[in-house]
Design a protein around this motif. Structure first.
Motif, PDB file in Angstrom:
ATOM      1  N   THR A 103      47.223  23.823  36.374  1.00  0.00           N
ATOM      2  CA  THR A 103      46.392  22.632  36.542  1.00  0.00           C
ATOM      3  C   THR A 103      45.126  23.003  37.303  1.00  0.00           C
ATOM      4  OG1 THR A 103      47.408  22.041  38.650  1.00  0.00           O
ATOM      5  CG2 THR A 103      48.425  21.129  36.647  1.00  0.00           C
ATOM      6  N   GLU A 104      44.123  22.187  37.193  1.00  0.00           N
ATOM      7  CA  GLU A 104      42.840  22.468  37.843  1.00  0.00           C
ATOM      8  C   GLU A 104      42.983  22.559  39.365  1.00  0.00           C
ATOM      9  OE1 GLU A 104      39.158  23.750  38.064  1.00  0.00           O
ATOM     10  OE2 GLU A 104      40.216  23.396  36.185  1.00  0.00           O
ATOM     11  N   GLU A 105      43.810  21.703  39.940  1.00  0.00           N
ATOM     12  CA  GLU A 105      44.027  21.741  41.390  1.00  0.00           C
ATOM     13  C   GLU A 105      44.623  23.091  41.816  1.00  0.00           C
ATOM     14  OE1 GLU A 105      46.782  19.578  44.773  1.00  0.00           O
ATOM     15  OE2 GLU A 105      46.535  18.609  42.824  1.00  0.00           O
ATOM     16  N   LYS A 106      45.628  23.544  41.087  1.00  0.00           N
ATOM     17  CA  LYS A 106      46.250  24.829  41.423  1.00  0.00           C
ATOM     18  C   LYS A 106      45.285  25.979  41.187  1.00  0.00           C
ATOM     19  CE  LYS A 106      51.046  23.570  40.922  1.00  0.00           C
ATOM     20  NZ  LYS A 106      52.307  23.770  40.247  1.00  0.00           N
ATOM     21  N   ARG A 107      44.448  25.871  40.164  1.00  0.00           N
ATOM     22  CA  ARG A 107      43.450  26.914  39.909  1.00  0.00           C
ATOM     23  C   ARG A 107      42.482  27.034  41.080  1.00  0.00           C
ATOM     24  NH1 ARG A 107      41.908  26.121  33.509  1.00  0.00           N
ATOM     25  NH2 ARG A 107      43.998  26.524  32.754  1.00  0.00           N
ATOM     26  N   LYS A 108      42.050  25.894  41.588  1.00  0.00           N
ATOM     27  CA  LYS A 108      41.132  25.909  42.733  1.00  0.00           C
ATOM     28  C   LYS A 108      41.799  26.525  43.957  1.00  0.00           C
ATOM     29  CE  LYS A 108      38.420  21.932  41.308  1.00  0.00           C
ATOM     30  NZ  LYS A 108      38.119  20.513  41.572  1.00  0.00           N
ATOM     31  N   LYS A 109      43.052  26.147  44.219  1.00  0.00           N
ATOM     32  CA  LYS A 109      43.781  26.717  45.355  1.00  0.00           C
ATOM     33  C   LYS A 109      43.957  28.215  45.176  1.00  0.00           C
ATOM     34  CE  LYS A 109      46.398  22.556  46.487  1.00  0.00           C
ATOM     35  NZ  LYS A 109      47.727  21.929  46.455  1.00  0.00           N
ATOM     36  N   TYR A 110      44.322  28.630  43.947  1.00  0.00           N
ATOM     37  CA  TYR A 110      44.509  30.055  43.691  1.00  0.00           C
ATOM     38  C   TYR A 110      43.206  30.814  43.894  1.00  0.00           C
ATOM     39  CZ  TYR A 110      45.396  34.507  41.505  1.00  0.00           C
ATOM     40  OH  TYR A 110      45.494  35.848  41.285  1.00  0.00           O
ATOM     41  N   ARG A 111      42.099  30.264  43.440  1.00  0.00           N
ATOM     42  CA  ARG A 111      40.804  30.942  43.607  1.00  0.00           C
ATOM     43  C   ARG A 111      40.473  31.133  45.087  1.00  0.00           C
ATOM     44  NH1 ARG A 111      38.860  27.293  39.183  1.00  0.00           N
ATOM     45  NH2 ARG A 111      39.147  28.527  37.299  1.00  0.00           N
ATOM     46  N   ARG A 112      40.773  30.127  45.911  1.00  0.00           N
ATOM     47  CA  ARG A 112      40.540  30.261  47.358  1.00  0.00           C
ATOM     48  C   ARG A 112      41.419  31.368  47.936  1.00  0.00           C
ATOM     49  NH1 ARG A 112      40.351  24.491  47.352  1.00  0.00           N
ATOM     50  NH2 ARG A 112      42.506  24.401  48.031  1.00  0.00           N
ATOM     51  N   VAL A 113      42.683  31.379  47.549  1.00  0.00           N
ATOM     52  CA  VAL A 113      43.609  32.411  48.020  1.00  0.00           C
ATOM     53  C   VAL A 113      43.149  33.782  47.529  1.00  0.00           C
ATOM     54  CG1 VAL A 113      45.963  33.297  47.753  1.00  0.00           C
ATOM     55  CG2 VAL A 113      45.595  30.885  48.256  1.00  0.00           C
ATOM     56  N   ALA A 114      42.779  33.861  46.256  1.00  0.00           N
ATOM     57  CA  ALA A 114      42.349  35.136  45.669  1.00  0.00           C
ATOM     58  C   ALA A 114      41.116  35.669  46.387  1.00  0.00           C
ATOM     59  CB  ALA A 114      42.064  34.958  44.175  1.00  0.00           C
ATOM     60  N   ALA A 115      40.179  34.787  46.687  1.00  0.00           N
ATOM     61  CA  ALA A 115      38.964  35.221  47.391  1.00  0.00           C
ATOM     62  C   ALA A 115      39.310  35.741  48.784  1.00  0.00           C
ATOM     63  CB  ALA A 115      37.976  34.055  47.487  1.00  0.00           C
ATOM     64  N   ARG A 116      40.226  35.084  49.464  1.00  0.00           N
ATOM     65  CA  ARG A 116      40.615  35.473  50.807  1.00  0.00           C
ATOM     66  C   ARG A 116      41.377  36.802  50.821  1.00  0.00           C
ATOM     67  NH1 ARG A 116      43.759  31.230  52.408  1.00  0.00           N
ATOM     68  NH2 ARG A 116      45.664  32.410  52.227  1.00  0.00           N
ATOM     69  N   LEU A 117      42.228  37.017  49.814  1.00  0.00           N
ATOM     70  CA  LEU A 117      43.074  38.195  49.788  1.00  0.00           C
ATOM     71  C   LEU A 117      42.532  39.335  48.923  1.00  0.00           C
ATOM     72  CD1 LEU A 117      46.577  36.518  49.508  1.00  0.00           C
ATOM     73  CD2 LEU A 117      45.460  37.390  51.542  1.00  0.00           C
ATOM     74  N   GLY A 118      41.430  39.092  48.210  1.00  0.00           N
ATOM     75  CA  GLY A 118      40.882  40.112  47.347  1.00  0.00           C
ATOM     76  C   GLY A 118      41.690  40.318  46.077  1.00  0.00           C
ATOM     77  N   LEU A 119      42.344  39.265  45.580  1.00  0.00           N
ATOM     78  CA  LEU A 119      43.145  39.330  44.366  1.00  0.00           C
ATOM     79  C   LEU A 119      42.271  39.068  43.147  1.00  0.00           C
ATOM     80  CD1 LEU A 119      46.153  37.166  45.570  1.00  0.00           C
ATOM     81  CD2 LEU A 119      46.100  39.651  45.343  1.00  0.00           C
ATOM     82  N   PRO A 120      42.763  39.416  41.951  1.00  0.00           N
ATOM     83  CA  PRO A 120      42.013  39.070  40.743  1.00  0.00           C
ATOM     84  C   PRO A 120      41.841  37.557  40.653  1.00  0.00           C
ATOM     85  CG  PRO A 120      43.835  40.534  40.222  1.00  0.00           C
ATOM     86  CD  PRO A 120      43.979  40.150  41.668  1.00  0.00           C
ATOM     87  N   ARG A 121      40.682  37.116  40.228  1.00  0.00           N
ATOM     88  CA  ARG A 121      40.389  35.688  40.211  1.00  0.00           C
ATOM     89  C   ARG A 121      40.757  35.031  38.905  1.00  0.00           C
ATOM     90  NH1 ARG A 121      35.244  34.028  43.456  1.00  0.00           N
ATOM     91  NH2 ARG A 121      36.348  32.125  43.069  1.00  0.00           N
ATOM     92  N   HIS A 122      41.201  35.792  37.928  1.00  0.00           N
ATOM     93  CA  HIS A 122      41.497  35.244  36.607  1.00  0.00           C
ATOM     94  C   HIS A 122      42.667  34.272  36.679  1.00  0.00           C
ATOM     95  CE1 HIS A 122      41.915  34.955  32.316  1.00  0.00           C
ATOM     96  NE2 HIS A 122      43.192  35.292  32.410  1.00  0.00           N
ATOM     97  N   THR A 123      42.470  33.076  36.167  1.00  0.00           N
ATOM     98  CA  THR A 123      43.539  32.079  36.173  1.00  0.00           C
ATOM     99  C   THR A 123      43.770  31.498  34.789  1.00  0.00           C
ATOM    100  OG1 THR A 123      41.964  30.344  36.754  1.00  0.00           O
ATOM    101  CG2 THR A 123      43.172  31.391  38.567  1.00  0.00           C
ATOM    102  N   GLY A 124      43.353  32.203  33.766  1.00  0.00           N
ATOM    103  CA  GLY A 124      43.633  31.740  32.416  1.00  0.00           C
ATOM    104  C   GLY A 124      42.562  30.841  31.850  1.00  0.00           C
TER     105      GLY A 124
END
Length: 171
Positions: free
Chosen positions: A149-170
């Motif tokens: 969902t868009e909400e989870k994508r936004k949360k994941y992007r914040r986490v990914a940016a903080r942890l240096g993870l890949p930002r791809h969410t489909g």
């Protein structure tokens, strides 16, 4: 710890029947004094990431499997280190197109981390995103949509940016 020395060592102990991860774990346990098994697994995880980065995906897969199994044995299924290892192993299996393994690992990790850590925890978000991407690859778009969902994508992007993870969410 002499981590750099371990990374460049040519020494290959034990039998050829054991996995690369098992050989490295045995070598590290002999080479590094006064270190417990959890620290060894942390070091092995660094080597798995290094192998993955270098393109040796099968060695990395073997190491991720070894890390997850040892942490499960030592710490139990609800420990955050076990969940991280399970998530890493599941996502790497998805990337290798080992979909049956990835489905089991990511489904279990998403369920356990949601119950143990909560819906908005980093591990839960990473597991759910990985599972959503897996469902998308497998053509199960209805389940993928629930997890991505868009909400989870936004949360994941914040986490990914903080942890240096890949930002791809489909997307």
């Amino acid at each position: 710890y002499p981590l750099c020395a371990l990374a460049v060592s040519d020494e290959r102990p034990v039998s050829t029947q054991s996995t690369w991860g098992e050989r490295m774990l045995k070598y590290m346990s002999k080479s590094v004094k006064n270190i417990d098994q959890r620290d060894l697994l942390d070091k092995l995880e660094i080597f798995a990431k290094l192998k993955r980065h270098m393109g040796d995906y099968m060695a990395a897969a073997s190491m991720y499997s070894e890390i997850y199994n040892k942490r499960l044995e030592l710490l139990g299924p609800n420990n955050i280190a076990t969940l991280v290892a399970q998530c890493n192993h599941g996502n790497h299996s998805r990337e290798l197109r080992r979909f049956d393994i990835a489905t089991d690992l990511l489904t279990n990790c998403a369920k356990t981390s949601t119950q143990t850590l909560g819906e908005n925890h980093t591990i839960t978000l990473i597991a759910q995103t990985g599972l959503g991407l897996l469902y998308k690859i497998l053509g199960n778009l209805e389940e993928a949509e629930k997890l991505l969902t868009e909400e989870k994508r936004k949360k994941y992007r914040r986490v990914a940016a903080r942890l240096g993870l890949p930002r791809h969410t489909g997307d």
